[in-house]
Structure formats: C-alpha cells, structure tokens
Motif scaffolding. Structure first.
Motif, PDB file in Angstrom:
ATOM      1  N   GLN A 213       0.831  -1.206   0.000  1.00 54.94           N
ATOM      2  CA  GLN A 213       0.000   0.000   0.000  1.00 54.94           C
ATOM      3  C   GLN A 213       0.864   1.253   0.000  1.00 54.94           C
ATOM      4  O   GLN A 213       0.345   2.360  -0.120  1.00 54.94           O
ATOM      5  N   ILE A 214       2.195   1.071   0.208  1.00 56.08           N
ATOM      6  CA  ILE A 214       3.078   2.239   0.371  1.00 56.08           C
ATOM      7  C   ILE A 214       4.387   2.066  -0.413  1.00 56.08           C
ATOM      8  O   ILE A 214       5.467   1.965   0.174  1.00 56.08           O
ATOM      9  N   PRO A 215       4.318   2.051  -1.743  1.00 57.49           N
ATOM     10  CA  PRO A 215       5.533   1.820  -2.523  1.00 57.49           C
ATOM     11  C   PRO A 215       6.638   2.842  -2.258  1.00 57.49           C
ATOM     12  O   PRO A 215       7.820   2.496  -2.298  1.00 57.49           O
ATOM     13  N   HIS A 216       6.270   4.086  -1.975  1.00 55.64           N
ATOM     14  CA  HIS A 216       7.321   5.090  -1.764  1.00 55.64           C
ATOM     15  C   HIS A 216       8.096   4.839  -0.477  1.00 55.64           C
ATOM     16  O   HIS A 216       9.293   5.061  -0.426  1.00 55.64           O
ATOM     17  N   PHE A 217       7.416   4.411   0.553  1.00 55.31           N
ATOM     18  CA  PHE A 217       8.135   4.091   1.791  1.00 55.31           C
ATOM     19  C   PHE A 217       9.039   2.882   1.573  1.00 55.31           C
ATOM     20  O   PHE A 217      10.144   2.829   2.095  1.00 55.31           O
TER      21      PHE A 217
ATOM     22  N   GLY B 171       5.359   9.875  -2.402  1.00 52.70           N
ATOM     23  CA  GLY B 171       3.936   9.661  -2.170  1.00 52.70           C
ATOM     24  C   GLY B 171       3.823   8.984  -0.823  1.00 52.70           C
ATOM     25  O   GLY B 171       4.719   8.239  -0.427  1.00 52.70           O
ATOM     26  N   VAL B 172       2.769   9.245  -0.113  1.00 51.47           N
ATOM     27  CA  VAL B 172       2.659   8.666   1.228  1.00 51.47           C
ATOM     28  C   VAL B 172       1.928   7.318   1.153  1.00 51.47           C
ATOM     29  O   VAL B 172       2.350   6.356   1.769  1.00 51.47           O
ATOM     30  N   GLY B 173       0.880   7.239   0.353  1.00 57.15           N
ATOM     31  CA  GLY B 173       0.255   5.936   0.152  1.00 57.15           C
ATOM     32  C   GLY B 173      -1.196   5.883   0.560  1.00 57.15           C
ATOM     33  O   GLY B 173      -1.791   6.900   0.915  1.00 57.15           O
ATOM     34  N   THR B 174      -1.737   4.685   0.508  1.00 52.52           N
ATOM     35  CA  THR B 174      -3.169   4.513   0.714  1.00 52.52           C
ATOM     36  C   THR B 174      -3.448   3.722   1.979  1.00 52.52           C
ATOM     37  O   THR B 174      -3.138   2.528   2.060  1.00 52.52           O
TER      38      THR B 174
ATOM     39  N   PRO C  51       1.508  17.331 -25.517  1.00 52.43           N
ATOM     40  CA  PRO C  51       1.193  18.325 -26.547  1.00 52.43           C
ATOM     41  C   PRO C  51      -0.150  18.077 -27.231  1.00 52.43           C
ATOM     42  O   PRO C  51      -0.879  19.013 -27.539  1.00 52.43           O
ATOM     43  N   THR C  52      -0.500  16.805 -27.451  1.00 52.43           N
ATOM     44  CA  THR C  52      -1.763  16.503 -28.143  1.00 52.43           C
ATOM     45  C   THR C  52      -2.980  16.663 -27.247  1.00 52.43           C
ATOM     46  O   THR C  52      -4.105  16.482 -27.702  1.00 52.43           O
ATOM     47  N   GLY C  53      -2.758  16.919 -25.974  1.00 54.53           N
ATOM     48  CA  GLY C  53      -3.892  17.059 -25.063  1.00 54.53           C
ATOM     49  C   GLY C  53      -4.177  15.818 -24.246  1.00 54.53           C
ATOM     50  O   GLY C  53      -5.096  15.816 -23.438  1.00 54.53           O
ATOM     51  N   ALA C  54      -3.405  14.771 -24.476  1.00 51.18           N
ATOM     52  CA  ALA C  54      -3.563  13.578 -23.636  1.00 51.18           C
ATOM     53  C   ALA C  54      -3.155  13.933 -22.209  1.00 51.18           C
ATOM     54  O   ALA C  54      -2.134  14.589 -22.003  1.00 51.18           O
ATOM     55  N   VAL C  55      -3.987  13.490 -21.251  1.00 51.47           N
ATOM     56  CA  VAL C  55      -3.743  13.874 -19.860  1.00 51.47           C
ATOM     57  C   VAL C  55      -3.372  12.659 -19.021  1.00 51.47           C
ATOM     58  O   VAL C  55      -4.055  11.639 -19.066  1.00 51.47           O
ATOM     59  N   GLN C  56      -2.276  12.794 -18.294  1.00 54.25           N
ATOM     60  CA  GLN C  56      -1.906  11.744 -17.337  1.00 54.25           C
ATOM     61  C   GLN C  56      -1.836  12.349 -15.946  1.00 54.25           C
ATOM     62  O   GLN C  56      -1.244  13.414 -15.763  1.00 54.25           O
ATOM     63  N   VAL C  57      -2.451  11.635 -15.011  1.00 51.31           N
ATOM     64  CA  VAL C  57      -2.368  12.039 -13.608  1.00 51.31           C
ATOM     65  C   VAL C  57      -1.521  10.992 -12.891  1.00 51.31           C
ATOM     66  O   VAL C  57      -1.787   9.795 -13.001  1.00 51.31           O
ATOM     67  N   PHE C  58      -0.500  11.439 -12.193  1.00 49.27           N
ATOM     68  CA  PHE C  58       0.315  10.532 -11.378  1.00 49.27           C
ATOM     69  C   PHE C  58       0.005  10.858  -9.932  1.00 49.27           C
ATOM     70  O   PHE C  58       0.071  12.012  -9.526  1.00 49.27           O
ATOM     71  N   THR C  59      -0.342   9.857  -9.192  1.00 44.83           N
ATOM     72  CA  THR C  59      -0.716  10.115  -7.798  1.00 44.83           C
ATOM     73  C   THR C  59       0.213   9.388  -6.848  1.00 44.83           C
ATOM     74  O   THR C  59       0.706   8.290  -7.165  1.00 44.83           O
ATOM     75  N   GLY C  60       0.427   9.976  -5.705  1.00 41.30           N
ATOM     76  CA  GLY C  60       1.233   9.324  -4.673  1.00 41.30           C
ATOM     77  C   GLY C  60       0.456   8.292  -3.889  1.00 41.30           C
ATOM     78  O   GLY C  60       1.025   7.519  -3.123  1.00 41.30           O
ATOM     79  N   THR C  61      -0.859   8.265  -4.080  1.00 39.42           N
ATOM     80  CA  THR C  61      -1.649   7.233  -3.408  1.00 39.42           C
ATOM     81  C   THR C  61      -1.411   5.902  -4.111  1.00 39.42           C
ATOM     82  O   THR C  61      -0.936   5.870  -5.238  1.00 39.42           O
TER      83      THR C  61
ATOM     84  N   GLY D   5       5.771  13.171   7.107  1.00 45.30           N
ATOM     85  CA  GLY D   5       4.646  14.061   6.816  1.00 45.30           C
ATOM     86  C   GLY D   5       3.412  13.302   6.391  1.00 45.30           C
ATOM     87  O   GLY D   5       3.482  12.158   5.964  1.00 45.30           O
ATOM     88  N   GLY D   6       2.280  13.983   6.488  1.00 41.82           N
ATOM     89  CA  GLY D   6       1.007  13.340   6.145  1.00 41.82           C
ATOM     90  C   GLY D   6       0.379  13.914   4.894  1.00 41.82           C
ATOM     91  O   GLY D   6      -0.821  13.793   4.675  1.00 41.82           O
ATOM     92  N   TYR D   7       1.198  14.511   4.068  1.00 44.80           N
ATOM     93  CA  TYR D   7       0.723  15.129   2.821  1.00 44.80           C
ATOM     94  C   TYR D   7       0.479  14.060   1.762  1.00 44.80           C
ATOM     95  O   TYR D   7       0.710  12.874   1.985  1.00 44.80           O
ATOM     96  N   GLU D   8       0.063  14.468   0.598  1.00 44.13           N
ATOM     97  CA  GLU D   8       0.086  13.584  -0.558  1.00 44.13           C
ATOM     98  C   GLU D   8       0.411  14.399  -1.793  1.00 44.13           C
ATOM     99  O   GLU D   8       0.230  15.617  -1.821  1.00 44.13           O
TER     100      GLU D   8
END
Lengths: 288, 168, 785
Positions: free
Chosen positions: C218-222, C537-540, C487-497, C476-479
C-alpha cells in the motif's frame, strides 16, 4: 503446491486399478481428489503411487437395480444432489450431498472418495448409515459388500482392506411410507459438519412409526447410528413430545468431539437439536 | 513425466508434465494464464476457480494430469471475439469488484450457476458463491451483478455457453 | 446539512477504469511477474513461539537439486533493520531483523531463506534446513506479559512494556463523584487476521546498478525509501512498483522483512528473485490486527447526560513493533474514544506489550473500530442501566450542530458535523419504531430478535504533517500529485496514493476532469510506480487517499486549469476572467462557437511560439497537499438480528446505515467501500478470531479454521447518506474506506445483546459464535432457575 514427487497411473478398468495398486506398498487411490490432494499439498500424505480411478467411466453411474439405488463411487456430490432418483427416494442423501463444502467442491468431490477417506466431519456417511447402505468394494481377493455399519471405524479408518477400492454404494430403497432428511450444523469456515444428522422414518397406515434410522456425523470420532433414539421413536405416533424424547437420546453413550468451534457439551446439544429437526422433516415427508 | 492433452480456452495444448503439477500451476506457470489466482492452500478461497467441461472447480485441488482430455475455460476465455461475457459486463456495471483478485473465480462460479439455473434467487446466488471469498465488496454488488447477468442471459438470443457441455 | 455544488463529473456513478483489465484477467499482480533467470525463495520459519537458535545446519538443503543458496540472519545483516515510523513518548522499541539469528520470538519468525531455481525446489529444500532450538518460556497474553516474572522477549529492554500512553481531559474524579449512574465493561477486542485475498508477494531484480522491486504494498514510496537507505543505494536507482494489489486493509501497510530480504538477495545474487507467501505463511507472518483488552467505566446522570469516561487498555503488539504499530492503539484509538459525544471528563491510559505472537499493526479502521466499539457498547450498557432508549441516549449526548468547530475532551477539533439527521435516517430506514412488534412476532416463533445501533465519528485524512510530528509520526502526512498534459492534449495524472481496490484511477479522473474541463475518459491515472510519480507519495491507508491525495489531484488540476485559461485567453485575445473551460473546449463566455479545443491549447503550450509574455512553455503541474486538519466522517448504523436459542446461531435480518463522508466523488465506489467495510466489521462481531494456545501456536491458522465471511454469512445492506461538507479541503470530502468496519461491529453486537437482554444477558465476548451465545443463554437460564 505438491512438493513430493510420485508416480501416476490412470487405469480404465477396476481390475487394472487393483493391479496397479499392488505395484507399490505406498499407493493411494485418487477419485475426485478433494480429500487427498489437500492432504498432499499440506505434506500430510506423500504416496509413492497415485492410482487415478477417474477414467473408469462405469463408476460414475447412478441407477436403480433390484430395489436398490446404486450410486457409483465416482458420482460427484453435485450429481447426487441433482439426481431426481435420489431426491425422491433418498432425500437425506441428496440433502447431505448438497450440504458438502461448496459448489466447486461438490462438482469434483465424489461419494466414494468421501466414504473411503472417512473424515469424521464428512456429510455423506450420515445418510449412508441411516439408509443401511452397503459399500461394494473390489480388491485383490475380488468383490465384497460391506454393510455401512461395519464400514466406518475410527477417524480416517474404514473396513477397507489393502488395495481395495470402493466401487459403488448400494442404498436399499426405503419401503412403505418413508421419508428422510439431513440436518446440518456446518463448521463456519471449512463447511465440514460439526454435526450432521440423517434421519429416515417410515410410518404405518395408522400413523405410528414402524421404522426409524438415524445416522450422525461430525459429532464423534466416527459416524454412528443413534440407536437409543431410534428405539425410542418406533411405535410412537411421532408427535412433538415423542420426537423430543427420542432426540434427547441421540448422543447417548457416544463420546463427543471437542474443538475450537464446538465443545463436547455443545456438540451434544447440536446432535439433539439436529436430530429433532431432521426427524420432523423426515416425518413430514413420510406422511406427505 | 506424463503426456496430457487439454483444450484451454479453445486451444488444444499437448504437454509433458510432472504428475504433481496442479492444474492451477499448469495454467499460471506453463501457459502463463495468470488471470486465475491462488489465494489459499486449503481449497477455501475459490480464487483459482475454472471451468472443467463446464463445471466450476478449484484448479488448486485438481492435478493437471486429471484434466487430460478435458476442456478448460479460464477468465481469459470468457470474452468471445472481443465481446465480453454478460457476467463480465455485469460485474463492472454493478461495481462487483474492487481489488479484482477474487473476481475471475467468482465470475466463473457464477457462470456455472447461471448455465444451470437461469433465474436464481438471491439466496441461490449467495449459496452458490459460498466457495469464493471476497474481502473487498461484502458481496452485495456481486449478488446484484449475478442477478443482472442472469436477466441478460435469459434474454439473450444466442446461447452464452462457455466451454464444453458437461460430459455425461 | 448542506448540499454539494453541482459539477459535471464529480458525483457521477462513473464505471471504473480499473475494471476492463480485471474482468478479463489481464491485470498483473506481483506473483504474475516472471522474469528470465528468476530464482525463488522459500523461508524457513520458526515452529516455536519463543526459542534460542543454537545452530542452523543448511548443508543438506544446499545439496538439494536446484538450490542456489541458503541465507541466514548472519549472512543477511546488510538488509538493516525493519523500520518503525512512529515513536510515542517513552517507547521501548524492538530491534527487528528480516531474519532472526539468535532468537525466534513468534511461531513464524523467519530464520533462513532458501533460494532455488524453482519454487518447488526451494520449498523442498527449506524442509531440509535443520535448526537446533532451545525452547524458551512463552507469553501470548498481553496482560500476562506485563506481570512480573513474565518471559521477556527483548532482553535488552528488560521489560515487555512498549509504552504507557495517557490521554486525559477534564476532572475525571469529579465526574465519578457526581455520577448518579455508572457502568463498567470489560472488553476483549479480539485479534483478527486481515486476509487480503492476494497473498503478499515480492519480485526483485538488480540490473546495471538499478534495483526494481514489485511488491504487493500500500506504500511503494516508503518501501523505496527504506530499500534505498538500508541497502545503500541511491534513491534514484531504486524503483518500487505496486502493480495490481489484491486488497490490503492495512496488512500491506508495511515495509516487510521479505521486501528487504528479496531485494537484498536480488542485489547479491544478480538474478531476479521471487517470493510469494502461501496462505499459511500469511496467517503467521503478515501482520494481525486489533487485540486490545479494555476496561471502560462511564459516569452519567440518571437523565443520560454523560459526565466522564475512564478507560484502561492493554494492547498486544506481538513480538516486534511493526511500521505503524505504536500509533494504532494510541493515537488512532485513545483520541477518538469520545466519538460523537460531548464528554466533559476523559481519562484514558493505554499500555502496549510485547508477546510471542505475530506482530500486530493496522487492520481496517486501525484503532478507531476499537475506540468506537468501546464507547458504543458503553452507551448501550448505560442506556440499559438507566432504562433509556439507546437512540435517545445517543441523541442527548451528541455534539450539537451549532457547537462546531468542536474540540473534544481528548483535544481533537472536529471542523464540522451534524449527527442527528444521520441517526434519524438510519432509524427510519430500520423501522426502529416498529421493532417491538417484530420482536414479539419472532418470540412466537421461538427466536430472540434484537436491534442495535452505533453512531460513530471517524478520524480520517491522515494527516496534517505538523500534527504527525507532534504525535511522534516520523513522516509528513501530505500527498502528492502530478499532472502531465502532452502536446496533443492527452492527460496523465500521477498520484502518490497507491490504490488496491479503491478505484482511484476512476475517482481521480473525475476530480481532474471537472477542473480541466475534459472527460474522465480522456484522463489516465497512474499510480504505484516510484519512477513515474512525484518525488514522494505517502500511500493509501487510514481513509486518507481522497481527503489528501484527491485534493492534491484537485489542486494540480486547478494549476493546469489556470494555465489553460491563461493560454486560452491569450489565443482568443480575451481577458482570462471571461474565459470558460468546458467540454474539452476553451472559449469566451457566451461565444462557444469560437472555441479553442483543449488539444490546441496544450499544443500551443509546447509549440511555445505564441504564449503570454513570461509564461513557461509546457503544461504540467506537481503539487503536494498538506491538509490543515483531519476530517471527521460520521454516521449511524442499525443492525437487526435473530438468535436461535437452540443452536446460538445469529442471523442478521436487516442492516441499515446512514453515513456522511461529505461530498461523494463516485457514489458507486462509496457504497462499495461501505459494503465491504460493514462485512469486515460483521466478521469481527460474529465470526473472526485468531486463537493461540499457551505455547504460542496459532490454532486458527488457516481458512479452514478462521472464518472469513462468505456471501451466505452477510445480508444485503440498505444505505443512505447525508452530506455535510468539511471546510478543511476545497472539495468538502472526508473519506469512507473504514467507516463501515468501524460502525458495524458495535451495531451488530448491540443488536445481539438487545435480543438476549430479556434473558438478563449483558455481555458476550466477540466473536459471538454459536457456542458462546448458546452457553450464555444456557447460563442465563440456570441463573434464573
């Protein structure tokens, strides 16, 4: 995962199977595999040779023959539960088969495997006893028929001799106005019977009970007939008080098992309650 | 080693295998069909459920050699020509999956149920999927999905049979 | 009650983006990852709960066919110690190595790792490793572990006491002096086994100086951080991937021994390495949950006004402290006990104890179910004591809506809440008023029928970093979130969760879509890969993902929106204030026919030839959101049960719940979280328990014995909600991942006790199994004779 290597044979006739078993001192019969494979995965069974009888097609049959219903050893719990022949004449057997494990286990597990494995918490031994079935086995010395009452010994022990294979179970069709039922209290996680009671009753035209047979599984080291309860019932009209009095004797003289789920005290209670419930339904059917 | 022939998702496979190989190991490790999962060692969880000759079974409790000659359907074989099986559509539409680990097994068991009982009650459904554990969904939406797939399959003009008929 | 402001995508029952691959069986879980030249690990685990390790003989194992190596604790010291992320005052920490070398402290403690060409060979050889143990005295019960003379697990500490954690407020002595009624309860909040359906698995490879680890976490960054620090690798050379993760419920909220060990082996052997636990191993060596014993006392007036609550708790942490363990019975339990109520005096003390059992850490709810169970059982006991309706007693003590922001006696400030309407709705759904008729009807059939409720406040949105720091949480408890518009308008969201069933790919797309004016279908959400996501990322966990991670996505999307407006205004030669972003287009208000497509704007951002003066090229945003406060979802659940007195069997006849998690991003997902949560809570109430014998052997050690609820064990659920927006974050969202688990356990137990209260039964320890219920009924019958 099974870490233990073994050799495997898949004969297509019973004779070949019996012969194959003779080739190793440490051979096991594989039917549906739903008792044996879990043990092998846990390393609790490590046979040198597995003789898979699953290819012997004749062992799958369910048929009526000479006033008996003959259930092949390879009949799955599911095919037994779904068989209209069994549903009508041997309702308690159909209900017990329907109560085994879960859908997937019933699709694959067989009555022959279950009886031969003799897990004290298996369902089908209860109706097998209650119907006074005969277990037909074939071995190196030929064929013999073992009455259910002699077949089950202690936990995981039966009257099967070395290299004998269960081939069919013959259930005499109950005569007269008979009805049967299976009542079960399952282990909440494994689904095995903490207590399972198969009851068969037959009534005379005047409404009195002339035959009662009660097979109990799960409660003790092996399945047993609740003979004191049976005796208490015969000759009565099967009213609530007679059933209650009979059910109260269902665990008489039997040492109850105890485990994390049920103490011996609780098992005794469950035997009495489920005996009563099975009897009530069986009687309703006998009178129906 | 033993030589077996199995038809998996419509493709015949001839293989030399160890007798101790479990069917689930054959599917996952030899054929790389990793949609069938292993969630326990005691035949409880149902994550490994596949159809053998049309019946739902736990492939962790079947030796691969026992499946010689059988037709096997796994989750990868449910969609036909890119079109999802009604149970797959229903699982998504009803939000019947969260982590998705138990999902293949549950869908397979549901198919077995629906092929035999076209209009199951909720109690029938709950009873039928007892051998498939899910820790995420609380089963509520799984029951809804199976109910809704049943409706769709009843209304289907083409048969939705998956795998082979049960051999009798 | 306030209503959510209308939005296009937020609030829609959008089908999940995760589903297509999962229903086709093409999702890749860690155990599905197979690499060329891969070797497999099987761990040799101690069969003893407590033993000195005299000698390890691996010579025979090493000779087994296919065996690559056998590694013991002494060979693997380079892994470093397992991390603990929380330090409470006065804590006695334990040194926890991935492989125990001198002493095994629980049955399942790993002693050696066998590496072989195949999993089977590794497992076979693991049986050949001979270990000479000197068994030591065992303690499994936390209270006994704190008694003088108890076997000490960590000799260097000289005690099994991990911490003593007090939380106090008001004058508790006065509360009890003034009390007209008091009630006392002894609660065993039993140990549970999480049972995520996917067993844990770790795959690692080390190539060209770069370590890649796939882990069911659940916490790959840690995991990445600790691998980098412990193994001495530059953090940019450590990539941790959490692929599909098959449920976690807190059990994958760890940096586990196996993660360090498998990575270490990959690094030292130079071959890819895989380890996947079997279920038996999961029962022994994946963390357990709960396991608290609590003594609760409540002081009240006869009219039901609560004057004070005193609670003494002993928490079993198991053999070692795991990553978040010190914070569970303390921060997440002690502070939240006052729940939905105005309580003027509070005195809580929690002691933690080491025992020879599997380590205990966060399991769904983590501290909050225990707190809620304690207070909600106490409320029912008090209602019984003073002869008041349990619903009325709750209503009387609720924090009133005009009291917010409200600081509880434990010192936590609830920003918002309105508890009455949720209670009213839940009672109406449950036909609470008509219950006595149903009780009588059941009685005529020989059944005992009961109704029970629980009202809860959950603390979610973990956590403001400053609060973390003050409470001893070492991070910290942020995320974080990063949005990349191509450029073409394709959107990617990368989340720390790091979702594992929660549907972030869908919900985050809905959030981002509303902000940047494109469809969620056109937004890809990626997670669980430390080489892609923002720096940290802090995680889920802790129902935090939406209220922290979702807000980070919202904020990043707002930044994109701002820039899109600026560029759009520039291209349209209009003032940014007049520009509208909607339906994938940017246009001047009232002139939609002269729109610029979103893709034209993004292309302009990268062509960079016609941008507003001084604007950087590109269309990308990274944010870190640190919440100013926790969030406080709440609600009321009502369970109705029937008890069969002959067998002690309980059937849940009806289950109604009204929850308030603020704005719902995707109601379908919210409901799913509740269904699953409620079921896990029912599991604790009625079915689940980890049982050890006196020798520290886990008796409920498989799914044959441990009762994970099946479809046949739980009812359908009737759900409703109120919407009280939190002011803590711009979306007014609070979190819903654990609410069901928190609320359902006491509701169900209260219902069963209500059913049996006519017999004089006041309490049965969980789980309320058939035998326990039957015995209680029988004893009550004997007592009345």
């Amino acid at each position: 995962m099974i870490t233990h290597p073994f050799t495997y044979a898949a004969p297509t006739t019973i004779d070949e199977a019996v012969k194959a078993l003779g080739r190793s001192r440490d051979a096991k019969v594989l039917a549906g595999g739903h008792s044996l494979i879990p043990l092998m995965k846990l390393g609790l069974a490590e046979p040198e040779l597995l003789v898979d009888i699953g290819r012997i097609a004749s062992l799958r049959e369910i048929k009526s023959e000479d006033g008996a219903i003959v259930v092949g050893a390879l009949a799955t719990h599911r095919s037994i539960a779904d068989s209209s022949t069994i549903g009508k004449a041997l309702t308690a057997l159909a209900e017990a088969a329907a109560a085994v494990g879960d859908l997937q286990v019933r699709s694959r597990g067989t009555i022959g495997g279950s009886l031969a494995h003799a897990d004290p918490a298996a369902d089908e031994p209860a109706p097998t006893l209650a119907f006074d079935a005969t277990i037909r086995v074939i071995g190196p010395k030929g064929r013999r028929d073992i009455p259910a009452r002699e077949f089950f010994k202690e936990t995981f022990e039966t009257a099967l001799g070395p290299n004998e294979i269960v081939v069919e179970i013959r259930f005499p069709a109950p005569a007269g106005h008979a009805g049967s039922a299976y009542a079960k209290f399952p282990h909440p996680a494994s689904g095995f019977a903490i207590v399972g009671v198969a009851a068969l009753v037959a009534v005379k035209s005047d409404g009195t009970i002339d035959r009662a047979a009660i097979g109990v599984t799960g409660a003790a080291a092996g399945p047993f007939r609740a003979t004191a309860a049976e005796r208490a019932l015969v000759g009565t009209r099967g009213d609530a008080s007679a059933i209650g009095a009979a059910a109260a004797k269902a665990a008489e003289g039997v040492t109850m098992l105890a485990d994390l789920t049920a103490s011996s005290e609780f098992r005794k209670q469950l035997v009495m309650v489920h005996t009563r419930r099975a009897l009530e339904r069986a009687l309703e059917r006998a009178r129906g | 080693m033993a030589k077996i022939t199995v038809t998996v998702n419509g493709t015949e496979q001839v293989m030399d295998i160890e007798p101790s190989l479990l069917l689930v190991e054959l599917l996952r490790e030899k054929l790389r069909l990793t949609g069938t999962h292993v969630g326990c060692d005691t035949s409880q969880c149902g994550a490994c459920t596949v159809l053998i000759d049309g019946s739902a079974v736990k492939s962790c409790t079947v030796l691969a050699v026992q499946a010689d000659g059988a037709e096997i359907t796994t989750v990868e074989g449910l969609a036909k020509d890119g079109e999802l099986h009604p149970i797959q559509r229903a699982f998504s539409a009803e939000h019947a999956l969260q982590c998705g680990f138990c999902t293949p097994g549950l869908m397979i068991t549901a198919i077995d149920l629906l092929e035999r009982k076209g209009a199951p009650t909720d109690a029938d459904i709950r009873h039928a999927i007892k051998g498939n554990l899910c820790r995420c969904t609380g089963y509520h939406n799984i029951v809804s999905a199976i109910r809704s797939a049943a409706t769709e399959m009843r209304g289907a003009t083409t048969p939705m049979k998956v795998g082979a008929e049960v051999k009798r | 009650m306030t209503t959510a402001t209308p939005s296009t995508y937020i609030g829609a029952r959008t089908p999940r983006k995760e589903d297509p691959r999962l229903i086709r069986g093409s999702g890749v879980f860690t155990d599905d990852v197979t690499l060329p030249g891969m070797v497999y690990v099987s761990l040799v685990r101690s069969p003893h709960a407590h033993a000195r390790i005299r000698r390890i003989d691996a010579a025979a194992a090493r000779k087994e066919p296919g065996v690559v190596t056998v590694v013991t604790g002494k060979d693997a010291e380079a892994t470093g110690v397992l991390p603990v992320f929380i330090t409470v005052p006065g804590m006695n920490g334990s040194k926890h190595m991935p492989l125990a070398s001198d002493r095994a402290r629980y049955a399942g403690d790993a002693i050696a790792a066998v590496v072989a060409d195949t999993h089977k060979a590794a497992k076979r050889a693991a049986d050949m490793v001979t270990i000479d143990y000197e068994p030591l005295p065992v303690v499994v019960d936390a209270t006994k572990a704190l008694e003088p003379g108890a076997p000490i697990l960590h000799e260097e500490l000289g005690t099994n006491l991990v911490f003593t954690y007090p939380v106090k407020g008001g004058d508790i002595d006065k509360a009890f002096r003034d009390a007209e009624a008091t009630v006392k309860l002894h609660i065993v909040n039993q140990r549970l086994i999480p049972n995520a359906m996917e067993p844990r698995s770790v795959v690692a490879k080390f190539e060209a100086g770069e370590l890649t680890v796939w882990s069911s976490t659940q916490i790959p960054h840690f995991v990445q951080l600790i691998l980098s620090v412990n193994l001495g690798l530059s953090q940019n050379k450590v990539r941790v991937i959490a692929p599909e993760v098959g449920g976690g419920f807190g059990s994958k909220l760890q940096v586990y021994a196996e993660e360090l060990l498998i990575a270490h082996l990959a690094k030292t052997l130079g071959r890819p390495v895989k380890w996947t636990e079997d279920r038996r191993e999961a029962y022994l060596a994946t963390i357990h949950g709960r396991d608290l014993v609590e003594d609760v006392e409540v002081a009240a007036k006869r009219d039901g006004t609560i004057l004070g609550v005193r609670i003494r708790t002993v928490a079993n942490v198991g053999a070692y402290l795991q990553a978040f363990a010190p914070g569970i019975p303390t921060i997440l339990h002690a502070f939240i006990i006052p729940g939905a109520y105005r309580i003027p005096a509070f005195d809580c003390e929690v002691r933690g104890a080491y025992t020879n059992t599997t380590p205990v850490d966060a399991y769904r709810g983590a501290g909050r179910p225990e707190a809620t169970f304690a207070i909600e059982r106490a409320m029912d006991r008090l209602a019984d004591e003073i002869g008041m309706d349990p619903a009325e007693l709750r209503r009387k003590n609720f924090v009133p809506p005009d009291a917010f922001p409200f600081t509880t006696i434990s010192g936590i400030t609830y920003d918002s809440g309105d508890y009455g309407p949720a209670l009213d709705r839940a009672l109406a759904m449950a036909d609470y008023k008509g219950f006595e008729k149903r009780r009588a009807e059941a009685k005529a059939r020989g059944k005992h029928r009961g109704i029970g409720l629980s009202s809860y406040v959950e603390i979610c949105g973990l956590a403001p970093s400053k609060a973390n720091s003050a409470l001893g949480v070492g991070w910290g408890g942020y995320e974080s979130a990063r949005i990349r518009v191509h450029p073409t308008g394709a959107v990617q969201v990368f989340t720390g969760t790091s979702p594992h069933g929660q549907g972030h790919e869908t919900s985050w797309a809905q959030i981002a879509a509303d902000a940047i004016g494109v469809s969620p279908d056109d937004i890809e959400v990626r997670h669980g890969d430390t080489f892609e996501s923002p720096g940290m990322g802090v995680g889920t966990f802790g129902s935090r993902s939406l209220a922290v991670g979702g807000i980070a996505v919202h904020n990043a999307a707002q930044k994109i929106r701002e820039k899109v407006i600026q560029i759009g205004a520039h291209l349209l030669e209009a003032s940014p204030a007049d520009v509208v972003v909607e339906g994938g287009k940017v246009f001047v208000k009232g002139v939609p026919e002269k729109a610029k497509a979103f893709g034209e704007i993004s292309m302009a951002a990268y062509l960079a030839s016609n941008l507003p003066d001084g604007m950087e090229p590109g269309l990308e945003a990274t944010t870190y959101y640190d919440p100013p406060n926790f969030t406080f979802p709440f609600g009321t659940h009502v369970a109705e049960v029937e008890v069969d007195p002959e067998t002690g069997t309980i059937e849940i006849i009806r289950y109604s719940a009204c929850d308030d998690c603020g704005r719902q991003i995707n109601p379908m997902i919210v409901e799913g979280q509740l269904h699953g949560g409620i079921t896990q809570g029912i599991g604790q109430a009625l079915y689940e328990t980890a049982v050890y014998d006196a020798n520290g052997q886990l008796l409920s050690g498989s799914m044959m014995e441990y009762h994970v609820p099946t479809a046949a064990d739980v009812p359908p659920f009737a759900l409703d909600h109120t919407v009280t927006l939190t002011k803590t974050n711009p979306l007014g969202v609070k979190g819903i991942g654990e609410a069901g688990t928190i609320a359902s356990t006491p509701a169900v137990v209260n219902a069963v006790i209500d059913a049996l209260s006519p017999l004089g039964i006041k309490h049965i320890d969980m789980p309320l199994t058939a035998e326990k219920v039957w015995q209680a009924i029988r004893k009550a019958g004997e007592a009345r004779r």
